[in-house]
Every structure is written in C-alpha cells, then in structure tokens.
Design an enzyme around this catalytic site. Sequence first.
Site, short mmCIF file in Angstrom:
data_model
loop_
_atom_site.label_atom_id
_atom_site.label_comp_id
_atom_site.label_asym_id
_atom_site.label_seq_id
_atom_site.Cartn_x
_atom_site.Cartn_y
_atom_site.Cartn_z
N TYR A 110 -5.22 2.33 -2.57
CA TYR A 110 -6.60 1.86 -2.75
C TYR A 110 -7.14 1.44 -1.39
O TYR A 110 -6.45 0.77 -0.63
CB TYR A 110 -6.62 0.66 -3.71
CG TYR A 110 -7.99 0.02 -3.88
CD1 TYR A 110 -9.01 0.69 -4.56
CD2 TYR A 110 -8.26 -1.25 -3.36
CE1 TYR A 110 -10.26 0.09 -4.73
CE2 TYR A 110 -9.51 -1.84 -3.52
CZ TYR A 110 -10.51 -1.16 -4.21
OH TYR A 110 -11.75 -1.75 -4.37
N ASP B 267 -4.32 1.70 6.77
CA ASP B 267 -5.10 0.65 6.11
C ASP B 267 -4.17 -0.55 5.90
O ASP B 267 -3.37 -0.57 4.97
CB ASP B 267 -5.65 1.17 4.78
CG ASP B 267 -6.48 0.12 4.05
OD1 ASP B 267 -6.60 -1.02 4.56
OD2 ASP B 267 -7.01 0.44 2.96
N LYS C 214 -8.50 -9.32 4.39
CA LYS C 214 -7.74 -10.39 3.74
C LYS C 214 -7.32 -11.51 4.72
O LYS C 214 -8.16 -12.31 5.08
CB LYS C 214 -6.59 -9.78 2.95
CG LYS C 214 -7.20 -8.81 1.90
CD LYS C 214 -6.32 -8.37 0.77
CE LYS C 214 -7.17 -7.71 -0.31
NZ LYS C 214 -6.96 -6.30 -0.51
C1 PLP Z 1 -8.16 -5.22 -0.72
C2 PLP Z 1 -8.03 -3.91 -0.06
C3 PLP Z 1 -9.15 -3.18 0.36
C4 PLP Z 1 -10.56 -3.56 0.01
O1 PLP Z 1 -10.93 -4.77 0.59
P1 PLP Z 1 -12.18 -5.57 -0.05
O2 PLP Z 1 -12.33 -6.73 0.89
O3 PLP Z 1 -11.79 -5.93 -1.43
O4 PLP Z 1 -13.34 -4.65 0.00
C5 PLP Z 1 -8.94 -2.02 1.09
N1 PLP Z 1 -7.71 -1.61 1.37
C6 PLP Z 1 -6.61 -2.27 0.98
C7 PLP Z 1 -5.26 -1.76 1.34
C8 PLP Z 1 -6.74 -3.43 0.23
O5 PLP Z 1 -5.65 -4.06 -0.21
#
Ligand code: PLP
Length: 424
Positions: free
Chosen positions: A141, A235, A263
């Site tokens: 994701y 990511d 995060k």
């Molecule tokens: C949480 C997450 C996102 C999206 O981040 P948001 O701040 O919720 O838009 C993208 N990539 C990864 C790997 C994530 O865990």
Amino acid sequence: MTNKKAFKEATQFIAGGVNSPVRAFANVGSEPRFISQGKGAYIFDIEGNSYIDYVQSWGPLLFGHCDKDIQKACQKALKKGSSFGAPTLLETELAKLVLCDFPHLDKIRFVSSGTEATMSAIRLARGFTKKDKILKFEGCYHGHSDSLLVSAGSGATTFNSPSSLGVLEDVAKYTLVAKYNDLASVEELFEKHKDIACVIIEPIAGNMGLVPARQEFLEGLVKLCKANQSLVIFDEVMSGYRASYLGSYGINGIKADIVTFGKVIGGGLPAAAFAARAEIMDILSPLGGVYQAGTLSGNPLAMAAGIASITKAKKSKKLYEKLGKLAKKLTGGMKKLAEEKALPLQTCYVGSMFGYFFTQKPVLNYEDALKSDLKLFSKFHKHMLQRGVYLAPSQFETAFICSKMNDKMIAFTLEAVRESFKRI
Ligand SMILES: *Cc1c(COP(=O)(O)O)cnc(C)c1O
C-alpha cells in the site's frame, strides 16, 4: 456517552462514521472505540476503559502518546505561529537531520501525508525517466492516489484493474502489478514493457500484515531497474525510523533512487517526505518541470514534532534494540501459546514492528497472507480488546512497540493472549 452511541452519532455526520476506513472496525464486526486521551503506551476510551495501544496511531508514535519532548517542541513552535506558507529554519533543520545519514539522498521535500509523498515520487520518476508505466507489488500500500489503487488482474487477464471505484481503467493500465518476493514476476513485466519509469515497493511490507522482503529479492530488484533505466522507489513511510533508525536501508544497506518517509518523521503530526539524489530532485519545480506543491507542506508544528522525534531516536542508540527485544518476546510468546493450543500462527518482527497471521504456512507475499483465518482473527481481536489490549482491527496490518512499553506490559499482553486463545 458510550462508544456505541458516539459511533451512531458520528455516522450521521461523517461518511461511515470515520475519516479513514479501517478505523470503523468493520473487519472485526464491532464498532470503534472513541478515544478520549492517550498516555505513554496506553489509550483511554470515552467509557473510561484503558488499553495497551499496539496501533500507536498506525506507526507515527515511536515514543508513545504525549511524549514530553515532542509536546514541548510543538508548544514552543505553536507560540510563534502555526503556519506561514513561507520558509522556516525548522524545515532545513529536519532536512539536514534526515539526509545526513543517507549517502544516496542529497535533497528532500516535505509534504503532509504519505499519500502525497508516494504520488509525488512517482511523478518525479516519470518526469526524470520520461517513461509512462509504473510497477508495484500485490499487497503493498502506498496511499490512496489513483495510480496506486490498482490490483493485479486474475492470472488469465493481462490487464490490471482499479481497486477502487472512481479510478479510471485508463489510469490503472499504466500500473503493472508484480508478486512480492518474486523476482521472476518482475523480470517478466520488464521483458513485456519497455517503458517502466519506476518500481515502487515497501522494502519491509507492513500493509498486508508484516512481510519483509528478502534481501536477495531487493538486490535483484535494484539490479533489474538499473539494467532497464527505471528508478527504484523504496516506500519507507512505515518502516522508516521504525524497522531501524534508517529503516530498511539501516538493515541491509540497499540504496533506492527515491525514498519516501512519513509516520514517525512527523512525530504524530502530519508530515511526510520524499528524497533522492540531487540530479533527480532538481527537476522539481521551481528548478525544473515537475510540479509539486502544498499549502501546509513543511508546517512548523509538524517540523518541530519531527525534529524532536527523530533527534530523540538518533540519540538513544539502544532504542531499536530495546524495542526489538520486546517485539521478539511478544511474538515468541504468542507463537508458543498458539502451539500449546494447536492454533495455526505465523509471527514476525523487525525492530519495533511486529505482525502475526492465523495461518499454517510462512507468509512471503499477499497470496500467502490471504490464506489467514479471518474468523479466528476477528474472535481473537475481540477477546484481546475486552482484556485491555488494543490491536489493529484487521489481519493485514502491522503492530507497533513504542518506547514507553516494558516487560511487564508484554507479560500482561501475553496473559491476555493466553486467555483469548483458550476461547477462540
Ligand atoms: C501509511 C502509508 C502510506 C500512506 O500514508 P498516509 O499518511 O496515510 O497518506 C503510504 N505508504 C506506506 C508504506 C504506508 O504505510
């Protein structure tokens, strides 16, 4: 006010009663707890129940709720103004703090969410390579932008399909989907498609449950991309400052062309970022032709929280070791208790991240994860909640240890696991 009533009222005014779908507890056939406050490792709901919190705002809170240093930094920034839409010294400070430990990342840009970071990274990769297609992995994701809400078609179809209404087939067809931890599936796509701008991957997947990529797979992936003049995007929105201080890079030293953060980098406030070598970053507007912007990007409160959070993580050299030890103790204990009850359970941890699947076989990809017994998970989740342990309400999420947790809390949690396993 009860949680039930609060949710009922929220659903009258907020679509689905929540501002992000997994919060609704729909996967576990229950309604969400409405949180009144947090303190360290604990959260409290509006009925006065307390829970050990293994969600930690879905990752950002490496130091738990209401960490004094992060709070102080935010308060100090807030007194001077909450937003200017003009540069502040805080942005450069956080940029330097992040970049100084990554030899392959020269420049960074801050945004407000992980979704923005990955979306911008993809536009940047397309702009840099002048190619159209992107490749992602099943089960990974990367936020909710159009081109990333795409899942693999069934074996027989060549086309991928949007995984949300409102995403155009015409957009989805530019997103290729490969199998996680399976280099052959990537090779196949590179042979078929000559115009792949980039491959985006969670090097430690946390959004299908916790599934780390194998080192040989990541190394092979980087090589393949180089050979095909495609960029690699790691990511690390979740794994950055979570799996280790330097995320996946801190564990295996594998370098991506572009890295996204989120995060923990915002310490509980909205901040995320993408970074790359200068040659790539310098094609961003205003220097180059790739447009990207944000009213609240680099927000002073978020930067202050990020600086406090990252500085604290960097200073406490033993932090990740300590969090990893707790994660090991917890997952090891769960595995043992499951064996005693003959329950199928796979567990895994990387630094402060841990995961568990109710399935017989080790989980290497999304297909394996989907074999989990969701009924068992749902029952387990409910029993744990009743015993004061707050876990993500989905089998396909990662759980987090924060710095305020200790052996006693792990023992309490394992006791709850023992009681729950008896009843599921
Ligand atoms: C949480 C997450 C996102 C999206 O981040 P948001 O701040 O919720 O838009 C993208 N990539 C990864 C790997 C994530 O865990």
